[in-house]
Design a protein around this motif. Structure first.
Motif, PDB file in Angstrom:
ATOM      1  N   SER A 251       0.809  -1.217   0.000  1.00  0.00           N
ATOM      2  CA  SER A 251       0.000   0.000   0.000  1.00  0.00           C
ATOM      3  C   SER A 251       0.844   1.271   0.000  1.00  0.00           C
ATOM      4  CB  SER A 251      -0.948   0.012   1.209  1.00  0.00           C
ATOM      5  OG  SER A 251      -0.229  -0.152   2.418  1.00  0.00           O
ATOM      6  N   LYS A 252       2.116   1.171   0.391  1.00  0.00           N
ATOM      7  CA  LYS A 252       3.005   2.337   0.367  1.00  0.00           C
ATOM      8  C   LYS A 252       3.584   2.559  -1.031  1.00  0.00           C
ATOM      9  CE  LYS A 252       4.307   1.902   5.237  1.00  0.00           C
ATOM     10  NZ  LYS A 252       5.409   1.691   6.212  1.00  0.00           N
ATOM     11  N   THR A 255       0.331   3.529  -4.936  1.00  0.00           N
ATOM     12  CA  THR A 255      -0.468   4.743  -4.792  1.00  0.00           C
ATOM     13  C   THR A 255      -1.135   5.078  -6.123  1.00  0.00           C
ATOM     14  OG1 THR A 255       1.418   6.104  -5.416  1.00  0.00           O
ATOM     15  CG2 THR A 255       1.140   5.622  -3.065  1.00  0.00           C
ATOM     16  N   ARG A 256      -2.001   6.052  -6.112  1.00  0.00           N
ATOM     17  CA  ARG A 256      -2.618   6.513  -7.354  1.00  0.00           C
ATOM     18  C   ARG A 256      -1.543   6.941  -8.363  1.00  0.00           C
ATOM     19  NH1 ARG A 256      -7.265   7.295 -10.809  1.00  0.00           N
ATOM     20  NH2 ARG A 256      -6.585   8.952 -12.183  1.00  0.00           N
ATOM     21  N   VAL A 288      -7.316   1.864  -4.561  1.00  0.00           N
ATOM     22  CA  VAL A 288      -7.061   3.061  -5.362  1.00  0.00           C
ATOM     23  C   VAL A 288      -8.158   3.182  -6.413  1.00  0.00           C
ATOM     24  CG1 VAL A 288      -5.518   4.101  -7.078  1.00  0.00           C
ATOM     25  CG2 VAL A 288      -4.568   3.075  -5.000  1.00  0.00           C
TER      26      VAL A 288
END
Length: 573
Positions: A251-252, A255-256, A288
């Motif tokens: 998740s880090k 990102t978008r 996202v």
């Protein structure tokens, strides 16, 4: 002194009670020493190796190399298998099982004492399925892509391992190839370990994970047989241990901004339309927001920089020798989100600042590209209310604005029965319409959108026609092919209502796909339409049909969107 990071695996191995004894004791039969259970990060090697997946047939060897790196960095490697999806073997289509393989990956990771994950991938669906599953758990994860085959060589000609598939009918009927010719070609076009050597879906998926920041920089372009592939695999084993210590979770990285970088990169390399389905599904798992329109808005104005089949003439081996993806990423620097984090802990543009191009015929500069505005185009209109897609770089320019009469096939069986009938009412200006090949309809949304042209037109020298379906197309294929029509025909989308001789207008520049039939007539047809019966009444396939989402949402199962994290509260006793 900095506190030592709490390891998820210690919840299994750290206890001095009955369950700690159970979890450690049964692993003792493999001969592991005490220190393996006291503070070493446990790294799961998720292996999609299978003898039924030819493109991944070398990943057993790669797993041992990854283990070396994990051990060197102080980790405890644990290899485990998950369902492997062989694109060239599985029926009715490997896409039917992508979501099942993602479930296998997700639950295997969550249920076991793992702190970090290495995904060994290769063939088309093995990359997105494992990434999707890993996203729903969200542990530190790195991808080791298996790599493309060496370039095919057939009678002095360079031949793509995927490209030849789509030439069989033409070679037999126009060029007079015999069975012996094809037998020779089978070996020549697939002459080493690895996945397809064009910029097909497998190479696109490898490029995608690198552009997302999930591989070590430069990894995706290296051929499977090159010793540098194993070097990078070993370094990936080292790196995942450090990622666990840094708590660098998926998740880090995802990102978008990372997803936007992947869309832009896909356009520049002439990647497969299948990226749309898979990237959308991955985004849904990691949380996202990504819409079909994003692929057009972000990618359609990006120039094509890579001269590879099916949009060009070279193959993946040539791409690597020319400098590979690092060169493309360096050229794209002004268009990318430079501050997107990658698994090596650096920002994405940092990773490629020193890249050098060694062959401008293979990798062009952004100032003198192979083609302008080559990304995916998203079409809208009454024939595709939720959208459809086309890959302009692989299409015929003369057909990008076209009106023709529909020649309708209600199913693949109908197509196979009638396409070569001498009395079929079809000419080069016709529009081939194929129904019943969407997510629910086939089921599984196979790569059949680029159907072969009728024999009688091939003999006339016709090489391309407008083709429309709710299915997909292999990334190794080319043509003016409209794909992913949503809603699909099986759920009553307008595609289901198309009849022979209806006029259909395609206008790629204006992003339009329109059925020239009045609204009143469409309502009449809709009222008379009868939904087909589901093709399964039990098991996974029934669950898939009941829960699969439409193409514009990534064709994931509705109850799999999102994730459940890595926490497991209950033990087995």
């Amino acid at each position: 002194m900095k506190d030592k990071k709490h390891l998820r695996s210690s919840e299994w191995f750290g206890g001095k009670d009955k369950m700690g004894f159970v979890h450690r004791s049964w692993l003792r039969n493999q001969g592991y020493p005490d220190d393996y259970f006291t503070g070493k990060p446990v790294i799961g090697i998720c292996n999609t190796w299978s003898e039924l997946t030819p493109c991944n047939g070398h990943l057993r060897d790669f797993a041992e190399v990854v283990k070396r790196g994990i051990l060197e960095a102080g980790g405890f490697p644990m290899e485990f298998p998950v369902m492997s999806l062989g694109e060239t073997i599985m029926r009715p289509t490997s896409m039917l099982f992508r979501n099942l393989a993602s479930m296998d990956t997700e639950e295997s990771i969550r249920a076991n004492p793992l702190d970090g994950i290495v995904l060994l991938t290769g063939c088309d669906k093995t990359t997105p399925s494992t990434v999707m599953g890993a996203c729903s758990v969200d542990l530190p994860t790195i991808v080791v892509p298996g790599g493309p085959m060496l370039s095919g060589r057939f009678r002095g000609e360079k031949m793509g391992s995927g490209s030849m598939n789509w030439l069989i009918k033409e070679k037999r009927n126009v060029d007079g190839f015999s069975d012996a010719d094809f037998t020779e070609a089978e070996v020549c076009v697939a002459r080493s370990i690895g996945h397809c050597n064009t910029m097909g879906t497998a190479s696109t998926m490898a490029t995608m994970v690198e552009a997302l920041g999930l591989t070590l920089p430069g990894f995706s372009s290296i051929p499977a047989v090159d010793s540098r592939k194993k070097l990078f695999a070993q370094l990936s084993g080292r790196r995942i241990v450090e990622m666990v210590k840094e708590d660098l979770k998926l998740s880090k990285v995802l990102t978008r901004q990372a997803f936007e970088n992947a869309i832009i990169t896909n356009a520049a390399v002439g990647g497969s339309t299948n990226l749309i389905i898979h990237l959308t599904a991955i985004a849904g798992r990691i949380g996202v927001e990504l819409n079909l329109e994003d692929f057009d808005t972000l990618g359609s104005k990006v120039p094509l920089l890579v001269n590879l089949k099916p949009s060009g003439k070279h193959l993946m081996e040539d791409f690597f020798y020319a400098g590979g993806l690092p060169v493309v990423m360096k050229e794209l620097k002004p268009k990318l989100h430079g501050d997107a984090l990658t698994v090596n802990g650096k920002f994405i543009t940092e990773n490629y600042s020193e890249a050098v191009c060694y062959d401008n015929d293979v990798i062009a500069s952004i100032k003198q590209p192979v083609q302008q505005n080559a990304g995916i185009a998203v079409l809208k209109g009454n024939l595709c209310e939720n959208g459809a897609v086309i890959k302009p770089s692989a299409a015929s320019k003369k057909l990008m604005k076209h009106t023709g009469k529909a020649v309708v096939f209600e199913s693949m069986e109908d197509y196979h029965t009638r396409i070569d009938a001498p009395d079929l009412d079809i000419d080069k200006n016709s529009v081939i319409v194929l129904k019943g090949v969407g997510p629910k309809g086939y089921p599984g949304m196979p790569e059949v959108g680029n159907v072969d042209l009728p024999k009688k037109l091939l003999l006339q020298g016709v090489t391309d026609m407008v083709r429309i379906s709710d299915g997909r197309m292999s990334g190794t294929a080319a043509g003016t092919v409209i794909l992913h029509v949503s809603p699909e025909s099986t759920v009553g989308g307008t595609l289901a209502l198309v009849q022979n001789n209806d006029l259909i207008t395609l206008d790629v520049e204006n992003r339009s796909l329109h059925l020239e039939v009045s609204e009143e007539e469409l309502i009449r047809r809709k009222n008379a339409w009868i939904a087909p019966k589901p093709l399964a009444d039990r098991g996974y396939v029934k669950m898939y049909i009941d829960h699969v989402e439409q193409a514009h949402k990534g064709a994931d199962l509705d109850f799999l969107v999102g994730g459940s994290g890595s926490k497991v509260d209950r033990d087995l006793h």
